[in-house]
Design a protein around this motif. Sequence first.
Motif, PDB file in Angstrom:
ATOM      1  N   ALA A  17       0.759  -1.155  -0.118  1.00 19.29           N
ATOM      2  CA  ALA A  17      -0.109   0.074  -0.038  1.00 19.29           C
ATOM      3  C   ALA A  17       0.893   1.304  -0.116  1.00 19.29           C
ATOM      4  CB  ALA A  17      -0.810  -0.081   1.268  1.00 19.29           C
ATOM      5  N   THR A  21      -0.026   5.148  -1.696  1.00 20.22           N
ATOM      6  CA  THR A  21      -0.226   6.284  -0.819  1.00 20.22           C
ATOM      7  C   THR A  21       0.855   7.445  -1.060  1.00 20.22           C
ATOM      8  OG1 THR A  21      -1.083   4.484   0.932  1.00 20.22           O
ATOM      9  CG2 THR A  21      -0.414   6.869   1.591  1.00 20.22           C
ATOM     10  N   GLY A  88      -3.316   2.907   3.566  1.00 15.83           N
ATOM     11  CA  GLY A  88      -4.320   3.118   2.546  1.00 15.83           C
ATOM     12  C   GLY A  88      -5.676   3.556   3.252  1.00 15.83           C
ATOM     13  N   ASP A  91      -7.353   9.252   3.643  1.00 10.53           N
ATOM     14  CA  ASP A  91      -7.417   9.883   2.132  1.00 10.53           C
ATOM     15  C   ASP A  91      -6.487  11.082   2.292  1.00 10.53           C
ATOM     16  OD1 ASP A  91      -7.861  10.806  -0.395  1.00 10.53           O
ATOM     17  OD2 ASP A  91      -9.879  10.854   0.060  1.00 10.53           O
ATOM     18  N   ARG A 195      -8.108  -0.904   5.468  1.00  8.29           N
ATOM     19  CA  ARG A 195      -6.779  -1.036   5.359  1.00  8.29           C
ATOM     20  C   ARG A 195      -6.245  -2.077   4.425  1.00  8.29           C
ATOM     21  NH1 ARG A 195      -2.481  -1.989   8.650  1.00  8.29           N
ATOM     22  NH2 ARG A 195      -1.737  -3.262   7.294  1.00  8.29           N
TER      23      ARG A 195
END
Length: 285
Positions: A17, A21, A88, A91, A195
């Motif tokens: 992830a 990100t 993740g 935001d 997640r």
Amino acid sequence: MMTRLSVVLPAKNEAAAVGATVARLRALLPEAEVVVVNDGSSDATAVVATEAGARVVSHPYSKGNGAAIKTGARAAGGDVIVFMDADGQHDPADIPRLLALIEAGHDLVVGARQKGSQASVGRGLANGFYNRLASWMTGHRVEDLTSGFRAVRADKFREFLYLLPNGFSYPTTSTMAFFRAGYSVAYVPIHAARRIGQSHIRLLRDGTRFLLIIFKIGTLFSPLKIFAPIALVLFSLASFWYGWTWVHTGRFTNMSALLYTGSVMVFLMGLISEQITALMYRGRD
């Protein structure tokens, strides 16, 4: 956006992830410094984060989420630091909303997770209890005590690095420290996504830790608010038992003496803890 902004992401085995990100952060906030603290990962977290454009600071072994936060705070060069998860859940598009309140004069802005954002029903109930307890302790509404998505003024956050634990409860500790120091705290509603990958929190292993958070809330702000009610309950039980035994047996029992002694000891412990807490913050000043 502030003139100098750093975004710190603690990461342990988040290769699945962290790249996406960091890429989103670089696209949305091209002037921001992105620091990924690789907490002893056994996968390609460091490589993926570097390739995505982040500056990576690595621990030689896993020291804990709080330790990664402290490393990131020391390494960050911005006047304002945004802490967020690398998995993740958070935001990056919400960051400008947090920064708007920092620019308005607040010292700490927390992304408060709304309904449906909790990882499980049990954790949601626990966090709701923590929020109500912290609100009672501080006299201010605490909307999300344990959220790891937050923006802070770097100089003020570094004042409390010595208080932060190396484990997962750094959000609780830092929030209560800001309240105790009289700094301004605000909340912005956010939605946390599910997640990517496995959570590092285990119910049985971390159950005691969550219980200790309750006591940490009190000791970081006003210990007497925790100890005094306990002392009052013990004193009330002692008085009730003394009255009952006096009416039925005409004597003062050892149990009454034990409960009275316990109530006095707990109250005195609260007073001592209150003075220690005051001295701790006085040392910071």
